[in-house]
Write a protein that holds these residues in place. Sequence first.
Motif, PDB file in Angstrom:
ATOM      1  N   ASN A  72      59.850 -62.227  57.161  1.00 11.45           N
ATOM      2  CA  ASN A  72      61.247 -61.842  57.574  1.00 11.45           C
ATOM      3  C   ASN A  72      62.163 -60.973  56.949  1.00 11.45           C
ATOM      4  O   ASN A  72      62.389 -61.410  55.734  1.00 11.45           O
ATOM      5  CB  ASN A  72      61.900 -62.895  58.395  1.00 11.45           C
ATOM      6  N   SER A  73      62.619 -59.813  57.317  1.00 13.52           N
ATOM      7  CA  SER A  73      63.866 -59.130  56.766  1.00 13.52           C
ATOM      8  C   SER A  73      64.572 -58.536  57.695  1.00 13.52           C
ATOM      9  O   SER A  73      64.258 -57.381  58.243  1.00 13.52           O
ATOM     10  CB  SER A  73      63.257 -58.202  55.833  1.00 13.52           C
ATOM     11  N   GLY A  74      65.569 -59.152  58.437  1.00 13.77           N
ATOM     12  CA  GLY A  74      66.489 -58.556  59.388  1.00 13.77           C
ATOM     13  C   GLY A  74      65.714 -58.344  60.629  1.00 13.77           C
ATOM     14  O   GLY A  74      65.150 -59.450  61.104  1.00 13.77           O
ATOM     15  N   GLU A  75      65.466 -57.287  61.311  1.00 16.91           N
ATOM     16  CA  GLU A  75      64.684 -57.137  62.303  1.00 16.91           C
ATOM     17  C   GLU A  75      63.413 -56.704  62.242  1.00 16.91           C
ATOM     18  O   GLU A  75      62.274 -56.616  63.160  1.00 16.91           O
ATOM     19  CB  GLU A  75      65.476 -55.762  63.286  1.00 16.91           C
ATOM     20  N   PHE A  76      62.753 -56.695  60.848  1.00  9.99           N
ATOM     21  CA  PHE A  76      61.327 -56.718  60.733  1.00  9.99           C
ATOM     22  C   PHE A  76      60.812 -57.833  60.267  1.00  9.99           C
ATOM     23  O   PHE A  76      61.227 -58.957  59.567  1.00  9.99           O
ATOM     24  CB  PHE A  76      61.382 -55.466  59.449  1.00  9.99           C
ATOM     25  N   SER A  77      59.352 -57.900  60.800  1.00 14.45           N
ATOM     26  CA  SER A  77      58.702 -59.161  60.612  1.00 14.45           C
ATOM     27  C   SER A  77      57.307 -58.746  60.493  1.00 14.45           C
ATOM     28  O   SER A  77      56.675 -57.849  61.093  1.00 14.45           O
ATOM     29  CB  SER A  77      58.972 -60.305  61.516  1.00 14.45           C
ATOM     30  N   PHE A  78      56.607 -59.734  59.812  1.00 12.51           N
ATOM     31  CA  PHE A  78      55.105 -59.749  59.756  1.00 12.51           C
ATOM     32  C   PHE A  78      54.442 -60.976  59.778  1.00 12.51           C
ATOM     33  O   PHE A  78      55.116 -61.964  59.031  1.00 12.51           O
ATOM     34  CB  PHE A  78      54.754 -58.431  58.537  1.00 12.51           C
ATOM     35  N   THR A  79      53.109 -61.039  60.174  1.00  7.25           N
ATOM     36  CA  THR A  79      52.428 -62.330  60.131  1.00  7.25           C
ATOM     37  C   THR A  79      51.125 -61.960  59.489  1.00  7.25           C
ATOM     38  O   THR A  79      50.522 -60.980  60.041  1.00  7.25           O
ATOM     39  CB  THR A  79      52.288 -63.129  61.301  1.00  7.25           C
ATOM     40  N   LEU A  80      50.672 -62.472  58.301  1.00 10.15           N
ATOM     41  CA  LEU A  80      49.369 -61.961  57.843  1.00 10.15           C
ATOM     42  C   LEU A  80      48.630 -63.335  57.785  1.00 10.15           C
ATOM     43  O   LEU A  80      48.874 -64.409  57.171  1.00 10.15           O
ATOM     44  CB  LEU A  80      49.544 -61.614  56.322  1.00 10.15           C
ATOM     45  N   ILE A  81      47.659 -63.375  58.437  1.00 10.37           N
ATOM     46  CA  ILE A  81      46.341 -64.350  58.658  1.00 10.37           C
ATOM     47  C   ILE A  81      45.385 -63.987  57.960  1.00 10.37           C
ATOM     48  O   ILE A  81      44.502 -63.066  58.195  1.00 10.37           O
ATOM     49  CB  ILE A  81      46.210 -64.728  59.972  1.00 10.37           C
TER      50      ILE A  81
END
Length: 199
Positions: free
Chosen positions: A179-188
């Motif tokens: 998470n960085s402010g309004e940006f996010s990612f999930t890596l599976i």
Amino acid sequence: MRLLLPWLILFLGACAWQNPQPPASIANWQKHTEHLQQLDLWLLEGKLGYRDSRDGGSAWVNWRQSGAAFDLQLHGPFGSGATRILGDDNHAELQQSGEDTLTAVSPAALTEQLFGWQWPVDQLQFWVRGIPSPHEPTVLRTHNAEGTLAVLQQSNWQLEFTGYEQVGQWVLPSRIKGNSGEFSFTLIVKRWHPGDTAP
């Protein structure tokens, strides 16, 4: 004596909170990190979900790393089949079907053209192994009792490592949320191939 008793209790309580010996998790973390720093040849296969304030999506990920050289392939996003980002510490290029090859000094600059924001590929080559990037200051780090990373704040990103798996001699992340402010990612991570770049 009755006046001294409360002070004695407070003093003993304060001493109980001070532990001059580092907890076992610290020692385990140091050993775990030193071991993972030796792993610089690997392939991972997985799925990436990403989102900003306006949009989001997902892609299948195939990431090969050999020392500083990387080859990151994303399948499915952007409606254009395969996207490939490759390079090393000094050069990066973006390849998409039917498009001119783009070059930049860093992969993060190229991902901005894909996502509209910079995905920190430079740091992720360390984060995906469950260790901080040695090239950036660490704001916060917490780890589990067995020595694996639990939470990391670095390069304006907060990362949560919510899953691990044993792969041969290595304990490697299987799920990372960033998470960085309004940006996010999930890596599976679906499959790790440590020590090899071909399944």
